[in-house]
Enzyme design. Sequence first.
Site, PDB file in Angstrom:
ATOM      1  N   GLY A  39       0.833  -1.196   0.000  1.00 20.63           N
ATOM      2  CA  GLY A  39       0.000   0.000   0.000  1.00 20.63           C
ATOM      3  C   GLY A  39       0.866   1.243   0.000  1.00 20.63           C
ATOM      4  N   CYS A  40       0.397   2.293   0.606  1.00 21.39           N
ATOM      5  CA  CYS A  40       1.124   3.567   0.627  1.00 21.39           C
ATOM      6  C   CYS A  40       2.548   3.389   1.135  1.00 21.39           C
ATOM      7  CB  CYS A  40       0.381   4.560   1.504  1.00 21.39           C
ATOM      8  SG  CYS A  40       1.257   6.130   1.726  1.00 21.39           S
ATOM      9  N   PHE A  41       3.522   3.763   0.320  1.00 21.70           N
ATOM     10  CA  PHE A  41       4.913   3.545   0.745  1.00 21.70           C
ATOM     11  C   PHE A  41       5.335   4.446   1.900  1.00 21.70           C
ATOM     12  CE2 PHE A  41       5.927   5.621  -3.666  1.00 21.70           C
ATOM     13  CZ  PHE A  41       5.434   6.857  -3.259  1.00 21.70           C
ATOM     14  N   CYS A  43       3.816   4.742   4.605  1.00 20.81           N
ATOM     15  CA  CYS A  43       3.523   4.032   5.847  1.00 20.81           C
ATOM     16  C   CYS A  43       4.353   2.777   6.035  1.00 20.81           C
ATOM     17  CB  CYS A  43       2.036   3.670   5.894  1.00 20.81           C
ATOM     18  SG  CYS A  43       0.929   5.103   5.881  1.00 20.81           S
TER      19      CYS A  43
END
Length: 206
Positions: A39-41, A43
């Site tokens: 997902g969002c890098f 995080c």
Amino acid sequence: MRGINPLLGSLLVMSVVAGAAMLAAEEPPTGAVATFAGGCFWCMEPVFDALDGVLSTTSGYTGGTLRNPTYEEVSSGSTGHTEAIQIRYDPARVSYERLLDVYWRNIDPTVENRQFCDRGTQYRTAVFYHDEPQRLAAEKSRTELDSSGAFAVAIATDIVAAGPFYPAEDYHQDYYRKNPVRYQRYHDACGRDERLEELWGPSSQP
């Protein structure tokens, strides 16, 4: 070498060898490489940066067809890339299996083409292996999760061979450090911690 004193020649050779050895000793080890999409890098960087033995993390794009994609292009979902992080680590201090444990417990492996509040193929999860031992370790860990009975559905995370990895733009690197307030606002609004606790229990870290 005609005309050069043999002793002087030997000293010159020894000097060159010694100089090369000193340069080699000064170069930091590059470490082994692991690549995960979760997902969002933004995080994914903090959890791996906190691990002893991790030398660096880099946010970027992989798994697609376009060369040198931009964030805008990847975000459109048309390039086939997914947001990912590439980790350089010291295998003497942290094992690949340990990295896998941390990876699984910081994603939702039960969904396809999304993670938490983010939707699209660019947020799909995947383990990108760099060699045969990594492939075997990743497949073993996924099989163990699947057979554990922890989830009502099959694990959706892919395990695929690593391809070209393109570092993201500078402003994405270490975003959680450069923009802590904005990062925390996004992290909290996305419901990441709540979903991880639901999946893995009060402490998501293995």
